[in-house]
Scaffold this motif. Structure first.
Motif, PDB file in Angstrom:
ATOM      1  N   ALA A  15      49.378  45.514  37.263  1.00 57.45           N
ATOM      2  CA  ALA A  15      49.468  46.654  35.494  1.00 57.45           C
ATOM      3  C   ALA A  15      49.611  47.665  36.386  1.00 57.45           C
ATOM      4  O   ALA A  15      50.356  48.719  35.463  1.00 57.45           O
ATOM      5  CB  ALA A  15      48.664  45.861  34.942  1.00 57.45           C
ATOM      6  N   ALA A  16      49.349  48.524  37.480  1.00 57.76           N
ATOM      7  CA  ALA A  16      49.224  49.854  37.834  1.00 57.76           C
ATOM      8  C   ALA A  16      48.410  50.720  36.993  1.00 57.76           C
ATOM      9  O   ALA A  16      49.093  51.440  36.580  1.00 57.76           O
ATOM     10  CB  ALA A  16      50.805  50.074  38.069  1.00 57.76           C
ATOM     11  N   CYS A  17      47.968  49.966  36.648  1.00 59.86           N
ATOM     12  CA  CYS A  17      46.328  50.397  35.753  1.00 59.86           C
ATOM     13  C   CYS A  17      45.416  51.927  36.723  1.00 59.86           C
ATOM     14  O   CYS A  17      45.193  52.456  35.493  1.00 59.86           O
ATOM     15  CB  CYS A  17      45.639  49.396  35.250  1.00 59.86           C
ATOM     16  SG  CYS A  17      44.130  48.722  36.589  1.00 59.86           S
ATOM     17  N   GLY A  18      45.971  51.449  37.692  1.00 57.13           N
ATOM     18  CA  GLY A  18      44.976  52.038  38.541  1.00 57.13           C
ATOM     19  C   GLY A  18      43.639  52.121  38.807  1.00 57.13           C
ATOM     20  O   GLY A  18      42.758  53.807  39.055  1.00 57.13           O
ATOM     21  N   THR A  19      42.840  51.316  38.354  1.00 55.86           N
ATOM     22  CA  THR A  19      41.540  51.176  38.559  1.00 55.86           C
ATOM     23  C   THR A  19      41.227  50.926  39.621  1.00 55.86           C
ATOM     24  O   THR A  19      40.148  51.958  40.321  1.00 55.86           O
ATOM     25  CB  THR A  19      41.278  49.704  37.541  1.00 55.86           C
ATOM     26  OG1 THR A  19      41.264  49.703  36.056  1.00 55.86           O
ATOM     27  CG2 THR A  19      38.940  49.722  38.250  1.00 55.86           C
ATOM     28  N   CYS A  20      41.648  50.435  40.674  1.00 60.91           N
ATOM     29  CA  CYS A  20      41.579  50.884  42.302  1.00 60.91           C
ATOM     30  C   CYS A  20      41.377  52.371  42.844  1.00 60.91           C
ATOM     31  O   CYS A  20      40.659  52.603  44.406  1.00 60.91           O
ATOM     32  CB  CYS A  20      42.953  49.972  43.603  1.00 60.91           C
ATOM     33  SG  CYS A  20      44.713  50.480  42.774  1.00 60.91           S
ATOM     34  N   VAL A  21      42.543  53.209  42.546  1.00 62.18           N
ATOM     35  CA  VAL A  21      42.581  54.607  42.578  1.00 62.18           C
ATOM     36  C   VAL A  21      41.589  54.888  42.376  1.00 62.18           C
ATOM     37  O   VAL A  21      41.275  55.872  43.869  1.00 62.18           O
ATOM     38  CB  VAL A  21      43.626  54.687  42.066  1.00 62.18           C
ATOM     39  CG1 VAL A  21      44.500  56.351  42.754  1.00 62.18           C
ATOM     40  CG2 VAL A  21      45.448  54.395  42.543  1.00 62.18           C
ATOM     41  N   LYS A  22      41.247  55.066  41.510  1.00 72.85           N
ATOM     42  CA  LYS A  22      39.643  55.619  40.884  1.00 72.85           C
ATOM     43  C   LYS A  22      38.727  55.381  41.796  1.00 72.85           C
ATOM     44  O   LYS A  22      37.447  56.265  41.657  1.00 72.85           O
ATOM     45  CB  LYS A  22      39.678  55.262  39.829  1.00 72.85           C
ATOM     46  CG  LYS A  22      40.211  55.954  38.274  1.00 72.85           C
ATOM     47  CD  LYS A  22      40.763  55.312  36.808  1.00 72.85           C
ATOM     48  CE  LYS A  22      41.365  55.703  36.200  1.00 72.85           C
ATOM     49  NZ  LYS A  22      41.556  55.452  34.828  1.00 72.85           N
ATOM     50  N   CYS A  50      37.707  48.416  45.168  1.00 72.60           N
ATOM     51  CA  CYS A  50      38.788  47.859  45.209  1.00 72.60           C
ATOM     52  C   CYS A  50      39.616  46.717  44.298  1.00 72.60           C
ATOM     53  O   CYS A  50      39.486  46.309  43.305  1.00 72.60           O
ATOM     54  CB  CYS A  50      40.418  48.322  45.177  1.00 72.60           C
ATOM     55  SG  CYS A  50      41.280  47.396  46.975  1.00 72.60           S
ATOM     56  N   ALA A  51      39.166  45.392  44.856  1.00 67.63           N
ATOM     57  CA  ALA A  51      38.965  43.900  44.783  1.00 67.63           C
ATOM     58  C   ALA A  51      38.600  43.749  43.491  1.00 67.63           C
ATOM     59  O   ALA A  51      38.576  42.961  42.539  1.00 67.63           O
ATOM     60  CB  ALA A  51      38.711  43.366  45.995  1.00 67.63           C
ATOM     61  N   ARG A  52      37.294  43.662  43.844  1.00 68.79           N
ATOM     62  CA  ARG A  52      35.973  43.875  43.056  1.00 68.79           C
ATOM     63  C   ARG A  52      36.262  44.133  41.350  1.00 68.79           C
ATOM     64  O   ARG A  52      35.809  43.976  40.408  1.00 68.79           O
ATOM     65  CB  ARG A  52      34.815  43.878  43.371  1.00 68.79           C
ATOM     66  CG  ARG A  52      33.378  43.342  44.211  1.00 68.79           C
ATOM     67  CD  ARG A  52      32.388  43.445  44.871  1.00 68.79           C
ATOM     68  NE  ARG A  52      32.505  45.176  45.472  1.00 68.79           N
ATOM     69  CZ  ARG A  52      32.192  45.127  46.549  1.00 68.79           C
ATOM     70  NH1 ARG A  52      32.474  44.085  47.529  1.00 68.79           N
ATOM     71  NH2 ARG A  52      31.204  46.676  47.103  1.00 68.79           N
ATOM     72  N   GLU A  53      36.924  45.491  41.645  1.00 70.53           N
ATOM     73  CA  GLU A  53      36.528  46.088  40.167  1.00 70.53           C
ATOM     74  C   GLU A  53      38.572  45.897  39.382  1.00 70.53           C
ATOM     75  O   GLU A  53      38.477  46.412  38.487  1.00 70.53           O
ATOM     76  CB  GLU A  53      37.561  47.578  40.355  1.00 70.53           C
ATOM     77  CG  GLU A  53      35.776  48.158  41.057  1.00 70.53           C
ATOM     78  CD  GLU A  53      34.532  48.102  39.976  1.00 70.53           C
ATOM     79  OE1 GLU A  53      35.017  47.883  38.371  1.00 70.53           O
ATOM     80  OE2 GLU A  53      33.521  47.450  39.978  1.00 70.53           O
ATOM     81  N   CYS A  54      39.221  45.667  39.982  1.00 69.55           N
ATOM     82  CA  CYS A  54      40.305  45.055  39.517  1.00 69.55           C
ATOM     83  C   CYS A  54      40.421  44.026  38.660  1.00 69.55           C
ATOM     84  O   CYS A  54      39.958  42.634  38.965  1.00 69.55           O
ATOM     85  CB  CYS A  54      41.474  44.455  40.448  1.00 69.55           C
ATOM     86  SG  CYS A  54      42.987  44.123  40.045  1.00 69.55           S
ATOM     87  N   PRO A  55      40.946  44.944  36.990  1.00 64.90           N
ATOM     88  CA  PRO A  55      40.799  44.015  35.983  1.00 64.90           C
ATOM     89  C   PRO A  55      41.812  42.734  36.080  1.00 64.90           C
ATOM     90  O   PRO A  55      41.856  41.778  35.305  1.00 64.90           O
ATOM     91  CB  PRO A  55      41.245  44.391  34.758  1.00 64.90           C
ATOM     92  CG  PRO A  55      41.870  46.096  35.334  1.00 64.90           C
ATOM     93  CD  PRO A  55      41.242  46.369  36.757  1.00 64.90           C
TER      94      PRO A  55
END
Length: 66
Positions: A15-22, A50-55
């Motif tokens: 979804a390109a939310c950017g959580t992984c980037v952060k 990133c995998a753990r935080e990806c919604p």
């Protein structure tokens, strides 16, 4: 030959939310097109944050022979 762990994004469902980037400690992920995240495997250390935080749960850590 050695094994390299790195994150891989399922671009079809990202979804390109950017959580992984952060959360990436190595700045190995970007969302350059605004459509999906892209991982730079040379920078990625395969930590899995990133995998753990990806919604959307669309990131997994893979191992490749290099």
């Amino acid at each position: 030959m050695s094994n390299k762990r790195y994150a891989q994004v399922d671009k079809e469902y990202c979804a390109a939310c950017g959580t992984c980037v952060k959360v990436c400690p190595r700045q190995a992920i970007s969302v350059p097109d605004g459509i999906s995240a892209v991982v730079n495997p040379d920078r990625c250390i395969g930590c899995g944050l990133c995998a753990r935080e990806c919604p959307a749960s669309v990131i997994r850590v893979v191992t490749a022979n290099v």
